[in-house]
Design a protein around this motif. Structure first.
Motif, PDB file in Angstrom:
ATOM      1  N   ARG A  73     101.946  71.520  33.644  1.00 15.76           N
ATOM      2  CA  ARG A  73     101.331  72.071  34.857  1.00 15.76           C
ATOM      3  C   ARG A  73      99.989  71.366  35.012  1.00 15.76           C
ATOM      4  NH1 ARG A  73     105.850  73.554  35.064  1.00 15.76           N
ATOM      5  NH2 ARG A  73     106.639  75.644  35.522  1.00 15.76           N
ATOM      6  N   HIS A 109     110.248  76.360  33.164  1.00 15.32           N
ATOM      7  CA  HIS A 109     109.957  77.122  31.944  1.00 15.32           C
ATOM      8  C   HIS A 109     109.882  78.597  32.309  1.00 15.32           C
ATOM      9  CE1 HIS A 109     105.227  76.768  32.434  1.00 15.32           C
ATOM     10  NE2 HIS A 109     105.746  77.548  33.339  1.00 15.32           N
ATOM     11  N   HIS A 111     107.883  82.467  30.867  1.00 14.14           N
ATOM     12  CA  HIS A 111     106.939  83.112  29.944  1.00 14.14           C
ATOM     13  C   HIS A 111     106.745  84.557  30.379  1.00 14.14           C
ATOM     14  CE1 HIS A 111     104.382  81.915  33.295  1.00 14.14           C
ATOM     15  NE2 HIS A 111     104.669  80.648  33.049  1.00 14.14           N
ATOM     16  N   ARG A 117     100.887  82.727  43.183  1.00 18.04           N
ATOM     17  CA  ARG A 117     100.446  81.472  43.818  1.00 18.04           C
ATOM     18  C   ARG A 117      99.890  81.851  45.169  1.00 18.04           C
ATOM     19  NH1 ARG A 117     102.138  79.193  39.104  1.00 18.04           N
ATOM     20  NH2 ARG A 117     104.214  79.965  38.618  1.00 18.04           N
ATOM     21  N   HIS A 150     110.964  79.181  36.218  1.00 16.89           N
ATOM     22  CA  HIS A 150     110.331  78.621  37.415  1.00 16.89           C
ATOM     23  C   HIS A 150     109.986  77.156  37.238  1.00 16.89           C
ATOM     24  CE1 HIS A 150     107.187  80.447  34.900  1.00 16.89           C
ATOM     25  NE2 HIS A 150     106.305  79.570  35.386  1.00 16.89           N
TER      26      HIS A 150
END
Ligand code: GTQ
Ligand code: FE2
Length: 350
Positions: A73, A109, A111, A117, A150
């Motif tokens: 990212r 990934h 988490h 956003r 995502h």
């Protein structure tokens, strides 16, 4: 009346503290006044980032230094000056600006941290959440719920930048961080774009559907719709003296906040509006979407224009002053505080 200061540290007492330290023991009376304070004490400082001058050039430079793929990212952390080196914007929440250049992919990934956003610039990049893509436009509020796969991709011809807000410090405090990379960089698309919005975004719900998670099933709240609501409110009645016309984003299945750990809101301040002094225990990150004005927090004056981002510490009395008619997006840990019975607010001199 409880003692506000530590008792005197005599040589005899100090010798005792030194004696017990190897046993992993320490005297509470030396620490109590720091641990249980009469009012909130925070390292969080009021701060503003001017997007166009102070952030964008550096973000674009990062674009030439590292790819989204290599970085996983490509994000510049908005670090609160009161938390130097701690990668956090408030005591509980992370904020950063993410850049995806044309043709790039930020690999899949998942988490346990939840992410929001808020789109700052660019048109047409997508984020995919558990098999469904959504195309992002400036002002859209998009959610990546906890533990969902995502990835992000930019198939447009312009850079795309959005503000990330994550509950990183909350998850860390609770010792509940899990993360894993996806099997492929780009996850398979299993549902057409707009599917979630059709099912959950129209004041309708599938007849037998019951929520299985705490996050809203709507994962893109388009700016167009939020803005239209604010415009109608501004036309139809006077602003609240503390908040202007302020609305919270909701989970349509429950009426709760859209995310369980991060509360999000959008407010319109009419031209020339000056709010009355207000404070609440949730430190809040704001983005100016339209207009321009300033927020006064103690001695600090935060002058905002579109795409600027600023933070107001918890329990800091502040006022908003709009020059032109303005729209502010904001987020905080208010849902967490509310669930724990800790959230407080105070108006004026209360
Ligand atoms: O886009 O998935 O700013 O996982 C920090 C952690 C963004 C993301 C961040 C992340 C992401
Ligand atoms: Fe992520």
């Amino acid at each position: 009346m409880a003692t506000q200061q530590a008792p005197a540290r005599t040589a005899e007492r100090q010798a005792f503290y030194d004696t017990i330290a190897p046993y992993n023991l320490a005297p509470l009376w030396e620490k109590l006044h720091h641990l249980v304070t009469p009012e909130p004490v925070t390292q969080c400082r009021p701060h503003l980032w001017h997007y166009d001058e102070d952030v964008r050039p550096h973000l674009m430079r990062a674009g030439g230094l590292i790819s989204a793929m290599e970085a996983t990212r490509r994000v510049l952390i908005l670090e609160n000056p009161g938390y130097a080196g701690e990668a956090t914007v408030t005591g509980s929440l992370f904020a950063g600006l993410q850049l995806i250049l044309p043709g790039e992919v930020a690999p899949a990934h998942r988490h346990t941290q939840s992410a929001l956003r808020f789109i700052i610039e660019g048109h047409g990049a997508y984020t995919a959440v558990d098999g469904e893509r959504t195309t992002m436009q400036p002002g859209d509020f998009v959610i990546t719920p906890s533990w969902t796969w995502h990835d992000h991709g930019n198939e447009s011809a312009e850079p795309m930048v959005w503000l990330d807000g994550l509950d990183i410090q909350i998850v860390k405090l609770l010792g509940a961080s899990f993360a894993e990379p996806g099997a492929a960089d780009v996850q398979a698309v299993t549902r057409p774009e707009g599917d979630s919005f059709a099912r959950f975004g129209h004041n309708l719900l599938p007849i037998d559907w019951k929520p299985e998670v705490k996050t809203s099933p709507v994962f893109n709240y388009p700016y167009e719709m939020s803005r239209a609501a604010l415009a109608a409110l501004a036309k139809n009645g006077p602003p609240d003296p503390y908040h202007g016309h302020k609305m919270r984003y909701v989970n349509p299945a429950t009426g709760e906040w859209a995310m369980p750990t991060i509360g999000t809101a959008i407010q319109l301040l009419p031209q020339g509006f000056a709010s009355l002094s207000y404070r609440a225990t949730d430190a809040t990150v704001y983005v100016c979407v339209e207009g321009g004005g300033e927020t006064r927090v103690g001695d600090a004056v935060l002058n905002w224009r579109p795409r600027d981002i600023f933070v107001v510490p918890g329990w800091a009395a502040h006022t908003h002053h709009a020059g032109a008619e303005s729209v502010l997006f904001s987020f905080s840990d208010r849902p967490v505080q509310e669930k724990l019975g800790l959230w407080r607010e105070s108006r004026g001199n209360e």
